[in-house]
Each structure stands twice: as structure tokens, then as C-alpha cells.
Write a protein that holds these residues in place. Structure first.
Motif, PDB file in Angstrom:
ATOM      1  N   GLU A  43      -3.851  -9.119 -46.172  1.00 17.05           N
ATOM      2  CA  GLU A  43      -3.471  -9.090 -47.586  1.00 17.05           C
ATOM      3  C   GLU A  43      -4.048 -10.282 -48.343  1.00 17.05           C
ATOM      4  OE1 GLU A  43       0.562  -7.846 -45.621  1.00 17.05           O
ATOM      5  OE2 GLU A  43      -1.408  -8.457 -44.868  1.00 17.05           O
ATOM      6  N   LEU A  44      -3.979 -11.460 -47.738  1.00 14.85           N
ATOM      7  CA  LEU A  44      -4.483 -12.667 -48.404  1.00 14.85           C
ATOM      8  C   LEU A  44      -5.997 -12.620 -48.577  1.00 14.85           C
ATOM      9  CD1 LEU A  44      -2.231 -15.380 -46.721  1.00 14.85           C
ATOM     10  CD2 LEU A  44      -2.034 -14.465 -49.034  1.00 14.85           C
ATOM     11  N   LEU A  45      -6.694 -12.111 -47.574  1.00 12.64           N
ATOM     12  CA  LEU A  45      -8.148 -11.955 -47.703  1.00 12.64           C
ATOM     13  C   LEU A  45      -8.487 -10.995 -48.842  1.00 12.64           C
ATOM     14  CD1 LEU A  45      -9.243 -11.711 -43.952  1.00 12.64           C
ATOM     15  CD2 LEU A  45      -9.861 -13.534 -45.553  1.00 12.64           C
ATOM     16  N   ALA A  46      -7.784  -9.881 -48.899  1.00 11.84           N
ATOM     17  CA  ALA A  46      -8.033  -8.879 -49.947  1.00 11.84           C
ATOM     18  C   ALA A  46      -7.757  -9.459 -51.326  1.00 11.84           C
ATOM     19  CB  ALA A  46      -7.173  -7.638 -49.700  1.00 11.84           C
ATOM     20  N   GLU A  47      -6.648 -10.186 -51.459  1.00 14.08           N
ATOM     21  CA  GLU A  47      -6.298 -10.788 -52.749  1.00 14.08           C
ATOM     22  C   GLU A  47      -7.365 -11.770 -53.216  1.00 14.08           C
ATOM     23  OE1 GLU A  47      -2.477 -12.657 -52.300  1.00 14.08           O
ATOM     24  OE2 GLU A  47      -1.459 -10.754 -51.916  1.00 14.08           O
ATOM     25  N   ARG A  48      -8.027 -12.424 -52.282  1.00 16.76           N
ATOM     26  CA  ARG A  48      -9.008 -13.444 -52.632  1.00 16.76           C
ATOM     27  C   ARG A  48     -10.449 -12.930 -52.597  1.00 16.76           C
ATOM     28  NH1 ARG A  48      -4.417 -15.128 -51.403  1.00 16.76           N
ATOM     29  NH2 ARG A  48      -3.617 -17.251 -51.702  1.00 16.76           N
ATOM     30  N   GLY A  49     -10.609 -11.664 -52.241  1.00 17.74           N
ATOM     31  CA  GLY A  49     -11.946 -11.082 -52.168  1.00 17.74           C
ATOM     32  C   GLY A  49     -12.806 -11.759 -51.105  1.00 17.74           C
ATOM     33  N   MET A  50     -12.177 -12.187 -50.020  1.00 21.27           N
ATOM     34  CA  MET A  50     -12.888 -12.892 -48.950  1.00 21.27           C
ATOM     35  C   MET A  50     -12.965 -12.008 -47.713  1.00 21.27           C
ATOM     36  SD  MET A  50     -12.018 -16.593 -47.175  1.00 21.27           S
ATOM     37  CE  MET A  50     -11.979 -17.472 -48.716  1.00 21.27           C
ATOM     38  N   THR A  51     -14.088 -12.100 -47.022  1.00 19.08           N
ATOM     39  CA  THR A  51     -14.243 -11.335 -45.783  1.00 19.08           C
ATOM     40  C   THR A  51     -13.780 -12.162 -44.594  1.00 19.08           C
ATOM     41  OG1 THR A  51     -16.483 -12.163 -45.369  1.00 19.08           O
ATOM     42  CG2 THR A  51     -16.274 -10.138 -46.706  1.00 19.08           C
ATOM     43  N   LEU A  52     -13.494 -11.473 -43.499  1.00 19.63           N
ATOM     44  CA  LEU A  52     -13.119 -12.138 -42.262  1.00 19.63           C
ATOM     45  C   LEU A  52     -14.290 -13.003 -41.767  1.00 19.63           C
ATOM     46  CD1 LEU A  52     -10.533 -12.086 -40.550  1.00 19.63           C
ATOM     47  CD2 LEU A  52     -11.651 -10.432 -39.067  1.00 19.63           C
ATOM     48  N   THR A  53     -15.511 -12.512 -41.996  1.00 22.56           N
ATOM     49  CA  THR A  53     -16.706 -13.264 -41.610  1.00 22.56           C
ATOM     50  C   THR A  53     -16.774 -14.594 -42.348  1.00 22.56           C
ATOM     51  OG1 THR A  53     -17.900 -11.213 -41.189  1.00 22.56           O
ATOM     52  CG2 THR A  53     -19.237 -13.182 -41.505  1.00 22.56           C
TER      53      THR A  53
END
Length: 71
Positions: A14-24
Motif C-alpha cells: 500500500e505504501l509503495l502504491a501511494e508513493r508511486g514507487m516500485t519494489l525495485t
């Protein structure tokens, strides 16, 4: 619910999605492998180092309580 279930949920997805950041990208920022971050993201981690927790929170600009929740 397995015997190892602590009731703690990691909100990394959820936090990655909210920040538009990828796991990579997070992996690059914190110096933790994508595989290990995936284990955390999928609630399969049994432990996390404080230094890793701190690095993830720094990279996502969040508090520990936003990343790890009970329930």
C-alpha cells in the motif's frame, strides 16, 4: 492462520502504491534484495532488523506504525 501467525501485517504494498514507487526502486534505496522485500511485503517475514526497518521508513517517508500494523 498458521501457528507462526503474529497478527502483524506489513503495509509495504500500500505504501509503495501511494508513493508511486516500485519494489525495485525501494530495493536500490535501502540495499535489501527484491526477494527479501517481497517476503516482507507478502507477510511471510518472521523478523526484520531495526536497521532495515529504519531504512524502509526513511525511503518511504513513513513511521514504523504506518508500515507494520496489527490485525
Amino acid at each position: 492462520m498458521g501457528d507462526d501467525d503474529t497478527g502483524i501485517h506489513c503495509r509495504l504494498d500500500e505504501l509503495l502504491a501511494e508513493r508511486g514507487m516500485t519494489l525495485t526502486r525501494l530495493s536500490e534505496l535501502v540495499g535489501v534484495s527484491i526477494v527479501n522485500l517481497s517476503v516482507l511485503k507478502n507477510d511471510r517475514a518472521k523478523a526484520i532488523r531495526y536497521s532495515t526497518l529504519s531504512a524502509i521508513c526513511d525511503a518511504l517517508e513513513c513511521e514504523v506504525g504506518e508500515l507494520l500494523v496489527r490485525g
